[in-house]
Design an enzyme around this catalytic site. Structure first.
Site, short mmCIF file in Angstrom:
data_model
loop_
_atom_site.label_atom_id
_atom_site.label_comp_id
_atom_site.label_asym_id
_atom_site.label_seq_id
_atom_site.Cartn_x
_atom_site.Cartn_y
_atom_site.Cartn_z
N LYS A 31 -44.87 88.95 37.24
CA LYS A 31 -43.71 87.96 36.58
C LYS A 31 -44.17 87.76 35.02
CE LYS A 31 -43.69 83.78 38.66
NZ LYS A 31 -43.86 82.26 38.72
N THR B 284 -46.55 72.51 44.41
CA THR B 284 -47.30 71.64 45.60
C THR B 284 -46.37 71.66 46.75
OG1 THR B 284 -45.94 69.77 44.18
CG2 THR B 284 -48.51 70.39 43.83
N HIS C 277 -22.22 60.60 44.96
CA HIS C 277 -21.14 61.66 45.25
C HIS C 277 -21.40 62.02 46.63
CE1 HIS C 277 -19.79 61.69 41.22
NE2 HIS C 277 -21.00 61.75 40.75
N LYS D 48 -43.30 59.03 39.84
CA LYS D 48 -42.38 60.47 40.31
C LYS D 48 -41.87 60.19 41.54
CE LYS D 48 -40.43 64.22 40.17
NZ LYS D 48 -40.79 65.50 39.73
N CYS E 228 -37.34 69.65 45.15
CA CYS E 228 -38.11 68.28 45.05
C CYS E 228 -37.82 67.01 46.01
CB CYS E 228 -37.66 67.63 43.60
SG CYS E 228 -38.20 68.61 42.16
N PHE F 115 -39.41 65.10 35.23
CA PHE F 115 -38.03 64.93 35.56
C PHE F 115 -36.98 65.62 35.38
CE2 PHE F 115 -40.90 60.99 34.82
CZ PHE F 115 -41.09 60.46 35.97
N THR G 121 -46.08 67.88 40.47
CA THR G 121 -45.83 66.58 41.36
C THR G 121 -46.86 66.55 42.20
OG1 THR G 121 -43.27 66.66 41.00
CG2 THR G 121 -43.98 65.46 42.79
N GLY H 79 -30.82 68.75 49.04
CA GLY H 79 -31.88 69.55 49.41
C GLY H 79 -32.39 70.22 47.95
#
EC number: 1.1.1.22
Length: 434
Positions: free
Chosen positions: A35, A86, A254, A207, A263, A152, A122, A260
């Site tokens: 990476k 996490t 909506h 959060k 988060c 966020f 998170t 999905g």
């Protein structure tokens, strides 16, 4: 400020690039050598609009670099952000904090002078306390403070969210750390972005509470959509009518196939587990999770019903595979459950997504097409699952000419029924009476 970002995934890479764009010197660290090599060659590990250009410009300016070596970077740092994954822990649904704790122990070994260690990942309430204990136990001489600073960021709009945030939440227990974090975010603070200082545990809970509330809002309107279908109402008009109330707001109202992504599914589950551990159950969130999980497969059954209850041997085309547009993220995408439901019923499934096909290949065994019209060839039904912009103005006559039967199932309410039906389609939407 000299900033180190531990973890060069979605949060770490976007945050690091944006901090560098503010003028800070940023080093992004990741254990995955491939990476880091790719990033040093300008190749992004994720799709996020504008990220490649942001990284390139700040690398050229010398403010952003990538390495696998954590120690030297931490030794020179004023602030070290922990931005590792996490995920939900196998077996019990708790957040897996092993990467956070491993990062804390490694950071501790290289701290030189006062250093602020920030959990950007998170994490459940109390994680900052454990990070502090690990660092102090690993290096008793270290001069440091642990801060909570949750992200966020919306996938597909992360750069704009970082640079124009609704709020910046910082949980501190040390006045020196408060001063450092004020300086880190000074470019945003001067633009009047609210800098909200709280206790560390409060920051960690903010959060999870925010994501759980948004997940409940999505699930609420999806249940109202089901009711609309039964009573002959229109969920889009209902959404507009309640969203104009300032106490409610129009966002996340909506109707669709369920939420999905990276988060909401794991964060709602982690909050439920934390609440259970503290004997303070969150029943609304527990119900939200159950409803959302059931809804995804129900969308597959909706497609089957649109074809008369039998899809065995029939080709069904899927438009959009990622959990939302403008990302290549397939994690917990509704498309996964929808595709599996259709395959279980004997359908032959073909799919197309502008950015998510490489990731989708690892999660579903279907045929992949090169575009929306290729998906439609020989299809008995076309299902719009993810509302990418390129699906909003499809050539409907061309689609019909390619399909075996003109059945269009719009799970995002992108089109108007009158428009699609005028071209001879059997059109099915969400939250509207057939």
């Amino acid at each position: 400020m000299r900033i180190v970002m531990v973890g060069s995934g979605y949060v770490g890479l976007v945050s690091g690039a944006c901090f560098a764009d503010f003028g800070h010197d940023v080093v992004c660290v990741d254990k995955a050598a491939e990476k880091i090599a790719a990033l040093n060659n300008g190749i992004m590990p994720i799709y996020e609009p504008g990220l490649d250009a942001l990284v390139a410009s700040n690398r050229s300016a010398g403010r952003l670099s990538f390495t696998t070596e954590l120690g030297p970077a931490v030794e020179a740092a004023d602030v070290v952000f922990i931005a590792v994954g996490t995920p939900s822990r196998r077996g019990d649904g708790h957040a897996d904090l092993s990467y956070v704790y491993a990062a804390a122990a490694e950071i501790a070994q290289s701290i030189k002078g006062f250093t602020v260690v920030v959990t950007k990942s998170t994490v459940p309430v109390g994680t900052g306390d454990e990070v502090e204990r690990i660092i102090r136990e690993t290096n008793p001489e270290a001069d440091f403070a642990v801060v909570s600073n949750p992200e966020f960021l919306r996938e597909g709009a992360a750069i704009d969210d970082f640079k124009r945030p609704d709020r910046i939440v910082v949980g501190v227990t040390d006045d020196r750390a408060r001063g450092v974090m004020t300086e880190v975010y000074r470019p945003l603070y001067l633009n009047q972005s609210p800098l909200v200082f709280t206790g560390r545990r409060t920051s960690e809970l903010i959060k999870y509470a925010a994501n759980a509330f948004l997940a409940m809002k999505i699930t609420f309107i999806n249940e109202i959509a089901d009711l609309c279908e039964r009573v002959g109402a229109d969920v889009q008009d209902v959404s507009r009518g309640i969203g104009l109330d300032g106490r409610i707001g129009s966002k996340f109202l909506h109707a669709g196939p369920g939420y999905g992504g990276s988060c909401f599914p794991k964060d709602t589950l982690a909050l439920v587990k934390t609440a259970q551990d503290h004997d303070s159950p969150v029943r609304l969130i527990e119900t939200t999770i159950a409803i959302n999980d059931n809804r995804k497969r129900a969308m597959g059954r909706r497609v089957i019903a649109a074809l008369g209850g039998d899809v065995r041997g029939k080709k069904i085309g899927i438009l959009g595979l990622t959990f939302k547009p403008n990302t290549d993220d397939m994690r917990d995408s509704p498309a996964i459950a929808i595709v599996q439901t259709l395959k279980d019923a004997g359908a032959i499934v073909s799919g197309y997504d502008p950015e998510g096909i490489d990731n989708a290949r690892q999660m579903m065994d279907i045929a992949f097409a090169s575009g929306p019209y290729q998906v439609a060839e020989g299809a008995a039904a076309l299902v719009l699952v993810t509302e990418w912009n390129q699906f909003r103005a499809l050539d409907l006559p061309r689609l019909k000419s390619l399909m075996v039967t003109p059945v269009f199932v719009d799970l995002r309410n992108v089109y108007r029924a009158s428009e699609v039906e005028a071209h001879g389609f059997d059109y099915h939407a969400i939250g509207k009476a057939d």
